[in-house]
Write an enzyme that holds these catalytic residues in place. Structure first.
Site, PDB file in Angstrom:
ATOM      1  N   HIS A  44      17.411  33.084  12.047  1.00  0.00           N
ATOM      2  CA  HIS A  44      16.178  33.005  11.398  1.00  0.00           C
ATOM      3  C   HIS A  44      14.825  32.408  12.180  1.00  0.00           C
ATOM      4  O   HIS A  44      15.054  32.266  13.320  1.00  0.00           O
ATOM      5  CB  HIS A  44      16.190  32.412  10.026  1.00  0.00           C
ATOM      6  CG  HIS A  44      16.399  31.033  10.224  1.00  0.00           C
ATOM      7  ND1 HIS A  44      16.007  30.039  10.537  1.00  0.00           N
ATOM      8  CD2 HIS A  44      17.537  30.419   9.585  1.00  0.00           C
ATOM      9  CE1 HIS A  44      16.529  28.691  10.421  1.00  0.00           C
ATOM     10  NE2 HIS A  44      17.760  28.794  10.109  1.00  0.00           N
ATOM     11  N   CYS A  58      31.255  16.357   5.659  1.00  0.00           N
ATOM     12  CA  CYS A  58      30.388  17.604   5.324  1.00  0.00           C
ATOM     13  C   CYS A  58      30.469  18.786   6.085  1.00  0.00           C
ATOM     14  O   CYS A  58      30.567  19.007   7.237  1.00  0.00           O
ATOM     15  CB  CYS A  58      28.948  17.073   5.145  1.00  0.00           C
ATOM     16  SG  CYS A  58      27.852  18.702   4.877  1.00  0.00           S
ATOM     17  N   CYS A  90      27.704  20.447   7.921  1.00  0.00           N
ATOM     18  CA  CYS A  90      27.287  19.648   9.064  1.00  0.00           C
ATOM     19  C   CYS A  90      28.194  19.606  10.306  1.00  0.00           C
ATOM     20  O   CYS A  90      28.127  19.077  11.170  1.00  0.00           O
ATOM     21  CB  CYS A  90      26.813  18.197   8.699  1.00  0.00           C
ATOM     22  SG  CYS A  90      25.535  18.030   7.712  1.00  0.00           S
ATOM     23  N   LYS A 107      12.822  22.920   4.644  1.00  0.00           N
ATOM     24  CA  LYS A 107      13.308  23.203   5.644  1.00  0.00           C
ATOM     25  C   LYS A 107      13.879  24.848   5.862  1.00  0.00           C
ATOM     26  O   LYS A 107      14.524  25.043   4.895  1.00  0.00           O
ATOM     27  CB  LYS A 107      14.572  22.347   6.435  1.00  0.00           C
ATOM     28  CG  LYS A 107      15.031  22.929   7.840  1.00  0.00           C
ATOM     29  CD  LYS A 107      16.381  22.371   8.226  1.00  0.00           C
ATOM     30  CE  LYS A 107      17.012  22.703   9.638  1.00  0.00           C
ATOM     31  NZ  LYS A 107      18.119  22.735   9.605  1.00  0.00           N
TER      32      LYS A 107
HETATM   33  N1  MSP Z   1      25.355  24.392  16.725  1.00  0.00           N
HETATM   34  C1  MSP Z   1      24.695  23.344  16.606  1.00  0.00           C
HETATM   35  C2  MSP Z   1      24.431  22.939  17.856  1.00  0.00           C
HETATM   36  C3  MSP Z   1      25.149  22.548  19.044  1.00  0.00           C
HETATM   37  S1  MSP Z   1      24.088  22.348  20.402  1.00  0.00           S
HETATM   38  C4  MSP Z   1      25.510  21.651  21.412  1.00  0.00           C
HETATM   39  C5  MSP Z   1      23.755  23.529  15.718  1.00  0.00           C
HETATM   40  N2  MSP Z   1      23.358  24.837  15.357  1.00  0.00           N
HETATM   41  S2  MSP Z   1      22.257  25.411  14.209  1.00  0.00           S
HETATM   42  O1  MSP Z   1      22.142  26.782  14.206  1.00  0.00           O
HETATM   43  O2  MSP Z   1      22.506  24.931  12.899  1.00  0.00           O
HETATM   44  O3  MSP Z   1      20.883  24.806  14.618  1.00  0.00           O
HETATM   45  C6  MSP Z   1      20.379  25.004  15.994  1.00  0.00           C
HETATM   46  C7  MSP Z   1      19.145  24.515  16.137  1.00  0.00           C
HETATM   47  O4  MSP Z   1      18.330  25.353  15.478  1.00  0.00           O
HETATM   48  C8  MSP Z   1      18.834  22.965  15.686  1.00  0.00           C
HETATM   49  O5  MSP Z   1      18.307  22.398  16.960  1.00  0.00           O
HETATM   50  C9  MSP Z   1      17.800  23.045  14.660  1.00  0.00           C
HETATM   51  O6  MSP Z   1      16.956  22.242  14.615  1.00  0.00           O
HETATM   52  C10 MSP Z   1      17.162  24.327  14.706  1.00  0.00           C
HETATM   53  N3  MSP Z   1      16.752  25.012  13.863  1.00  0.00           N
HETATM   54  C11 MSP Z   1      17.502  25.365  12.707  1.00  0.00           C
HETATM   55  N4  MSP Z   1      16.526  25.583  11.668  1.00  0.00           N
HETATM   56  C12 MSP Z   1      15.313  25.089  12.040  1.00  0.00           C
HETATM   57  C13 MSP Z   1      14.001  25.301  11.307  1.00  0.00           C
HETATM   58  N5  MSP Z   1      13.694  25.585  10.144  1.00  0.00           N
HETATM   59  N6  MSP Z   1      13.012  24.628  12.129  1.00  0.00           N
HETATM   60  C14 MSP Z   1      12.969  24.571  13.525  1.00  0.00           C
HETATM   61  N7  MSP Z   1      14.289  24.417  14.042  1.00  0.00           N
HETATM   62  C15 MSP Z   1      15.474  24.679  13.215  1.00  0.00           C
HETATM   63  O7  MSP Z   1      22.976  22.498  14.928  1.00  0.00           O
END
Ligand code: MSP
Length: 501
Positions: free
Chosen positions: A18, A126, A129, A295
């Site tokens: 997204h 969780c 998470c 978010k």
């Molecule tokens: N898989 C773990 C990261 C492992 S790194 C060794 C993870 N994945 S995630 O898909 O949930 O998120 C990845 C990144 O996307 C995170 O840094 C998160 O902050 C970013 N974002 C997800 N949604 C977001 C927003 N709405 N806005 C900005 N960044 C966002 O966590």
């Protein structure tokens, strides 16, 4: 030559990408492109995080095996990044053999060094998470503070990483490296978490088998975060090509969202220390894209897919908006009105309008051949100031400020044209000087916008008759006033960014 190694977090493949993910990836891409422009040797890594309970459950819900599921989903991230013109040098999947090997080598090293021990663990977990919580961190004592849904009680015979033993070493390290985490507020957050006392953490699971096997005890797989973080090492050859590894590590730049600070700024440096390598040198924390204050995330209904937006606004307009409107480090609200008004103000009115105007008047007053710039133009000194502000901002990891400064040059150039009104004047040296200087600004701006809008940069470059590519220019040399040679065919063409309602 300096080296610049930049990473995004690897994305969970439990759903499609997204715009929140795009925000992170576009920022990393823009920084990578900036560093290429200043002549650094760049390695830009992104990829997908494919193990863990969350992914295994998503596969089950869809009636497929985890491998089938991740093989379907991971390419959607790669495709989304290709659509957004992301210039990553590698795309890592944690299911790849090279990664399994690196995780096993890295964690074996930590085990051999005595920092991994076996014990029984019971805790509140969780699943979205993929982490345990202490009761006091839960909302009303029962809900995950991020997802606001009930946590589950899990009890396992686990291997533990002796994180508690690294408390003082981490504090000393952050004190000796005050720039290691930016912005400072996030560094303080990490530091106060460490100072609050660290507990050992369980790093293996027996409840699922979708993960990297623990090489010394194959009943267990590594907990997904312990596997995922190692991707940053896998891609640069850890355990396989240590010479290459040492060229890039530890001076990495991890770009991460604010909810994963604890993993990157506490666990990860401690794991590196435990394995006998230096902690990552730079972690830059960014905020979230919100939709009406919430978010954007896969678990809520507010997610917008990047391709919907690029179909509507165009790739570069989306990239520009993401970079320009949400400073790295802060949250930003994402809305159709926000992107439209930014598009109209900066892209249609300023940049697009300057190109159209200049091309039209060069057509009518100079027979379509662009004149050379005026060495004495007032814009030359504005350009010097702007280039220095732009450089400072991008080097500091602040694309929004870099773009703001670039647009000052565009505004001043449009104002200069409005004062000189070359469209009303008779052809001659006066008109040539004004138009040549405006063309020089367009040349310069094409180079300065390469990180944010690479396709637009190429387009302007061609329209004003230059050959080669703005992306192949090198700063600071390419920013010296007077690079536009004159005598080139300037193409009128259609509006670059037609105004939107
Ligand atoms: N898989 C773990 C990261 C492992 S790194 C060794 C993870 N994945 S995630 O898909 O949930 O998120 C990845 C990144 O996307 C995170 O840094 C998160 O902050 C970013 N974002 C997800 N949604 C977001 C927003 N709405 N806005 C900005 N960044 C966002 O966590």
């Amino acid at each position: 030559m300096s080296r610049y190694y930049v990473t995004t977090p690897i994305y969970y493949v439990n759903d499609a990408p997204h715009v929140g993910h795009a925000y992170a990836t576009v920022n990393a891409d823009a920084l990578a492109r900036w560093h290429r422009l200043i002549g650094d040797d760049v390695f830009f890594l992104t990829g997908t995080d494919e193990h863990g309970q969350k992914v295994a459950r998503a596969a089950e819900e869809h009636g497929v095996t985890p491998t089938e599921w991740t093989d379907q989903l991971s390419p959607r991230f790669a495709a989304a990044w290709a659509d957004l013109n992301i210039s990553n040098d590698d795309f890592i999947r944690t299911t790849e053999a090279r990664h399994h090997r690196a995780v096993q080598q890295f964690l074996t090293k930590i085990h051999e060094n005595g920092w991994i021990v076996k014990d029984t663990y019971s805790g509140l977990y969780c699943v979205p998470c993929e982490q345990y919580y202490n009761e006091e961190d839960l909302v009303n004592g029962t809900l995950c503070p991020i997802h606001l849904r009930p946590v589950e009680l899990l009890e396992e015979d686990n291997y533990f990483f002796r994180l508690s033993a690294f408390e003082q070493r981490l504090i000393d390290w952050y004190e000796a490296n005050p720039e290691a985490v930016v912005p400072e507020s996030k560094r303080n957050e990490a530091l106060s978490f460490i100072k609050g006392g660290l507990r050992d953490i369980s790093i293996t699971r027996t409840s699922i088998d979708w993960g990297v096997l623990v090489p010394w005890d194959e009943q267990h797989v590594f907990y997904v975060w312990y596997d995922a973080l190692v991707n940053y090492l896998t891609a640069i050859g850890y355990g396989q090509d240590m010479e290459r590894f040492e060229q890039w590590w530890p001076s990495v730049h991890h770009l991460i969202g604010k909810e994963i600070i604890r993993f990157h700024c506490v666990w990860w440096p401690a794991m590196c220390m435990a394995a006998g390598i230096d902690p990552p040198a730079h972690v830059q924390v960014h905020g979230w894209l919100l939709v009406s204050g919430v978010k954007m995330s896969k678990s809520s209904l507010n997610k917008i897919s990047p391709d919907e937006l690029t179909a509507e606004f165009g790739v570069d307009a989306v990239r520009y908006h993401l970079l320009r409107d949400t400073p790295l480090g802060l949250d930003g609200d994402f809305s159709a009105e926000g992107i439209t008004s930014r598009y109209n103000a900066d892209l249609a009115n300023n940049l697009g309008n300057l190109l159209s105007r200049v091309a039209t008047v060069v057509g009518s007053k100079c027979g379509g051949v662009g004149p050379a710039p005026d060495p004495e133009s007032r814009l030359a000194s504005v350009a010097v100031e702007v280039v220095s502000e732009v450089t400072e901002a991008w080097n500091a990891g602040q694309p929004n400020l870099g773009l703001e400064a670039t647009w000052r040059l565009l505004r001043e150039t449009n104002a200069e044209l409005e004062t000189a009104e070359p469209w009303k004047a008779d052809p001659g040296p006066g008109v040539d000087a004004v138009l040549g200087s405006a063309l020089e600004v367009l040349r310069l701006v094409s180079v300065l916008v390469v990180p944010a809008m690479p396709a637009t940069a190429e387009h302007i470059w061609r329209r004003i008759g230059l050959s080669g590519s703005p992306a192949d220019q090198r700063l600071p040399g390419a920013a010296v006033w007077g690079g536009y040679p004159g005598g080139l065919d300037v193409e009128k063409g259609a509006p670059l960014f037609p105004r939107r309602k």
